[in-house]
Design a protein around this motif. Structure first.
Motif, PDB file in Angstrom:
ATOM      1  N   UNK A 201      27.397 -66.486 -42.807  1.00 26.73           N
ATOM      2  CA  UNK A 201      27.825 -65.129 -42.437  1.00 26.73           C
ATOM      3  C   UNK A 201      29.031 -64.686 -43.257  1.00 26.73           C
ATOM      4  N   UNK A 202      29.941 -65.622 -43.541  1.00 28.86           N
ATOM      5  CA  UNK A 202      31.209 -65.257 -44.175  1.00 28.86           C
ATOM      6  C   UNK A 202      31.111 -65.098 -45.693  1.00 28.86           C
ATOM      7  N   UNK A 203      29.972 -65.428 -46.273  1.00 33.87           N
ATOM      8  CA  UNK A 203      29.830 -65.333 -47.735  1.00 33.87           C
ATOM      9  C   UNK A 203      29.815 -63.886 -48.222  1.00 33.87           C
ATOM     10  N   UNK A 206      34.266 -60.347 -49.728  1.00 34.63           N
ATOM     11  CA  UNK A 206      35.014 -60.577 -50.966  1.00 34.63           C
ATOM     12  C   UNK A 206      36.458 -60.961 -50.686  1.00 34.63           C
ATOM     13  N   UNK A 207      37.016 -60.422 -49.593  1.00 30.71           N
ATOM     14  CA  UNK A 207      38.412 -60.719 -49.270  1.00 30.71           C
ATOM     15  C   UNK A 207      38.605 -62.208 -48.976  1.00 30.71           C
ATOM     16  N   UNK A 208      37.598 -62.822 -48.368  1.00 29.37           N
ATOM     17  CA  UNK A 208      37.675 -64.252 -48.083  1.00 29.37           C
ATOM     18  C   UNK A 208      37.524 -65.054 -49.376  1.00 29.37           C
ATOM     19  N   UNK A 209      36.655 -64.573 -50.266  1.00 30.13           N
ATOM     20  CA  UNK A 209      36.519 -65.201 -51.582  1.00 30.13           C
ATOM     21  C   UNK A 209      37.822 -65.103 -52.369  1.00 30.13           C
ATOM     22  N   UNK A 210      38.492 -63.950 -52.238  1.00 28.92           N
ATOM     23  CA  UNK A 210      39.784 -63.766 -52.913  1.00 28.92           C
ATOM     24  C   UNK A 210      40.819 -64.749 -52.374  1.00 28.92           C
ATOM     25  N   UNK A 274      35.471 -58.958 -40.466  1.00 27.84           N
ATOM     26  CA  UNK A 274      36.013 -60.263 -40.840  1.00 27.84           C
ATOM     27  C   UNK A 274      37.253 -60.630 -40.030  1.00 27.84           C
ATOM     28  N   UNK A 275      38.192 -59.705 -39.894  1.00 30.43           N
ATOM     29  CA  UNK A 275      39.500 -60.081 -39.335  1.00 30.43           C
ATOM     30  C   UNK A 275      39.557 -60.038 -37.810  1.00 30.43           C
TER      31      UNK A 275
END
Length: 283
Positions: A201-203, A206-210, A274-275
């Motif tokens: 789900x989290x893929x 982009x903010x998490x990738x960053x 996300x947050x």
């Protein structure tokens, strides 16, 4: 600099996306509190909705800890905040505690908001609690301070969720003498997980990738990064950290006292999918 407080939801519930140990046993809970005392962590955060957490703390928490609990108000029923607090005090085996908060400030949007505020103030006047306040989920909820001026609040804040840092909100609160507690330091543990250990789900974020790229680019652990971000915010009084063992708490304490000099404002994320963990699908 803020101080750490120990969150105890894991003592009463199987909680946290990165928690693969389940609810903490009574033996491990005792060791956890002994470790907290050794590390001079003197505040415990709990809630009536945290399963058996209050009951467990009543069995094992000594008087050296300041206790803060949160009450869930059902606005469809007759408001009796005193009764709810007494239930918590009985479980905690205490006559008085440091703080009590509304579990969700949004109950102050109801028609019974002034009754709730009045009953909370009465608990403080009777000496059952030292401080009263509310747990916030969204920055716009600070308008509810007009109904109940809090002594103490709890807010979500982490390297991705920087909503409460906007518009000088924390500075305004400190000027009003409000004690600020922060939860969600690790976004329910998500920020401590490696990309391959997270749900698919989290893929999409982009903010998490960053954030992952940021972690890879510096010489500090995820834990050190998450804690140093909060440690650098002077307005915060307490950072509530949850964990499942004495060794985890020792790791958090070590990371907390590790000197880190980084900038984090570029990691701020505005994507509520996300947050805000309540928006995640059941993972």
């Amino acid at each position: 600099m803020p101080k750490l407080a120990l969150g105890t939801v894991q003592l009463g519930l199987d909680y946290g996306i990165s928690n693969n140990q389940g609810r903490v046993s009574i033996e491990n809970a005792q060791q956890l509190l002994m470790q907290a005392e050794t590390l001079s962590i003197d505040m415990l955060d709990t809630a009536a909705m945290y399963g058996s957490s209050e009951h467990v703390l009543g069995q094992i928490a000594n008087n050296s800890f300041k206790l803060v609990t949160k009450l869930a108000i059902d606005t469809d029923e007759t408001i009796n905040v005193s009764h709810l607090l007494q239930e918590s005090l009985i479980k905690l085996r205490k006559r008085t505690i440091y703080g009590v908060m509304l579990h969700d400030a949004s109950v102050l949007n109801s028609s019974q908001s002034f009754e709730i505020a009045m009953q909370l103030a009465e608990l403080k006047a009777r000496g059952l609690v030292h401080k009263i306040g509310m747990s916030l989920y969204f920055p716009e909820q600070i308008k509810l301070f007009e109904i109940l001026k809090p002594d103490i609040i709890q807010i979500p804040l982490n390297v991705l969720d920087q909503r409460f840092l906007q518009d000088g909100l924390l500075t305004q609160m400190k000027e009003q003498g409000i004690e600020i507690h922060v939860r969600s330091a690790f976004l329910q543990g998500l920020l401590l997980m490696s990309p391959k250990s997270r749900s698919h789900y989290f893929s999409q974020f982009n903010e998490l990738n960053d954030f992952d790229s940021f972690v890879d680019s510096v010489s500090h652990s995820r834990l050190e990064i998450c804690l140093s971000f909060l440690k650098s915010i002077d307005e915060i009084d307490r950072v509530v950290v949850g964990c499942c063992s004495a060794s985890e708490l020792a790791q958090i304490h070590t990371a907390w006292h590790t000197k880190v000099n980084l900038s984090y404002h570029q990691l701020a994320c505005t994507n509520n999918s996300l947050i805000i963990p309540s928006n995640w699908p059941h993972l």
